[in-house]
Enzyme design. Structure first.
Site, short mmCIF file in Angstrom:
data_model
loop_
_atom_site.label_atom_id
_atom_site.label_comp_id
_atom_site.label_asym_id
_atom_site.label_seq_id
_atom_site.Cartn_x
_atom_site.Cartn_y
_atom_site.Cartn_z
N HIS A 225 111.08 -97.07 5.45
CA HIS A 225 111.16 -97.80 4.33
C HIS A 225 110.10 -99.17 4.08
CE1 HIS A 225 113.55 -100.99 1.70
NE2 HIS A 225 113.20 -100.19 1.01
N HIS B 177 106.61 -104.86 -3.53
CA HIS B 177 107.94 -104.48 -4.17
C HIS B 177 108.26 -105.30 -5.33
CE1 HIS B 177 112.47 -105.00 -4.02
NE2 HIS B 177 112.41 -103.73 -3.78
O1 G3P Z 1 113.66 -95.95 -2.65
C1 G3P Z 1 114.62 -96.49 -1.52
C2 G3P Z 1 114.69 -97.92 -1.68
O2 G3P Z 1 113.19 -98.42 -1.49
C3 G3P Z 1 115.08 -98.54 -3.13
O3 G3P Z 1 115.26 -99.98 -3.05
O4 G3P Z 1 114.63 -102.22 -3.77
O5 G3P Z 1 114.04 -101.20 -1.30
O6 G3P Z 1 112.70 -100.54 -3.48
P1 G3P Z 1 113.96 -100.90 -2.95
MG MG Z 2 111.36 -99.07 -2.59
#
Ligand code: G3P
Ligand code: MG
Length: 236
Positions: free
Chosen positions: A12, A53
């Site tokens: 992630h 992000h």
């Molecule tokens: O794609 C999975 C996750 O990354 C979605 O949430 O806010 O971490 O981008 P976020």
């Molecule tokens: Mg994400």
């Protein structure tokens, strides 16, 4: 990505638990830890696709203001943590060099889909396999637009919650997967996704017991800030 694998480890924002999120260092760390796929967030600045992000710079960098208002040259001078710069999508593709699958999450919705489609078409011409990409977004119309432009590349509908019509939005998009927030891993949603021939992945899962519980529920893979924990759990 090895399609025969029955449970995917997805890093992630790279390997956010080990390095500053969405930097080349984080992505490289996730690759080295053995993630099957690396997720990162992409949005437009004035003149480039960048990997970050938030719509604003303050949380993850020493800059201020909105990403969409900045030029890449100026973003480059910022520190995204441990001296790491904000990377461009192009740089991530160069780093990963077709050795790992990439989940590109579209964060902005102002033509990002068209630019990402253009970049991935070029990458595929350079040797990337189509199934090494998974493009996702919470902004389903933007994802739909991407799918129209590059239909051969798999997409995943992102949802945070349990839709009234279960996984239907993913089918409507021609998606390969539904990516859900782990707290909403309802067995009926998982069954509906599988009944539609979809994979279902859950974010963001860092505790080994929770990773194991989701696997037992039938989830096909997890996004983790600590891909090493997923790899260790799967090793036994
Ligand atoms: O794609 C999975 C996750 O990354 C979605 O949430 O806010 O971490 O981008 P976020
Ligand atoms: Mg994400």
């Amino acid at each position: 990505m090895d399609p025969s694998k029955d449970f995917l480890c997805i890093g992630h924002r790279g390997a956010r638990g080990h390095a500053p999120e969405n930097t080349l260092l984080s992505i490289d760390t996730g690759i080295r830890m053995g993630a099957d796929m690396i997720e990162f967030d992409v949005q437009r600045c004035v003149d480039e696709l960048v990997v970050i992000h938030d719509p604003r710079l303050e949380r993850t960098t020493n800059g201020r203001g909105r990403v969409r208002d900045a030029r890449f040259d100026d973003l480059r001078r910022l520190d995204a943590g441990q001296g790491q710069p904000i990377p461009s999508l192009r740089e991530v593709l160069e780093l990963a060099e077709a050795q790992v699958a990439l989940n590109i999450e579209l964060k902005s919705a102002d033509g990002t889909a068209a630019l990402v489609a253009q970049a991935l078409r070029a990458a595929i011409n350079d040797g990337w396999g189509i199934s090494q990409f998974l493009v996702s977004s919470f902004h389903l119309p933007e994802l739909y637009e991407f799918k129209q432009m590059l239909p051969e590349v798999p997409v995943a509908a992102l949802v945070c919650g349990v839709p009234l019509d279960w996984a239907a939005c993913a089918t409507e998009l021609g998606a390969q997967a539904l990516n859900i927030s782990a707290e909403f891993a309802d067995p009926r949603l998982i069954a509906d996704a599988h009944g539609r021939g979809l994979k279902i992945y859950a974010y963001t899962v860092n505790h080994p017991e929770e990773i194991a519980a989701l696997r037992d529920l039938g989830i096909d893979g997890v996004f983790s800030d600590y891909p090493d924990r997923v790899v260790s759990m799967l090793a036994g």
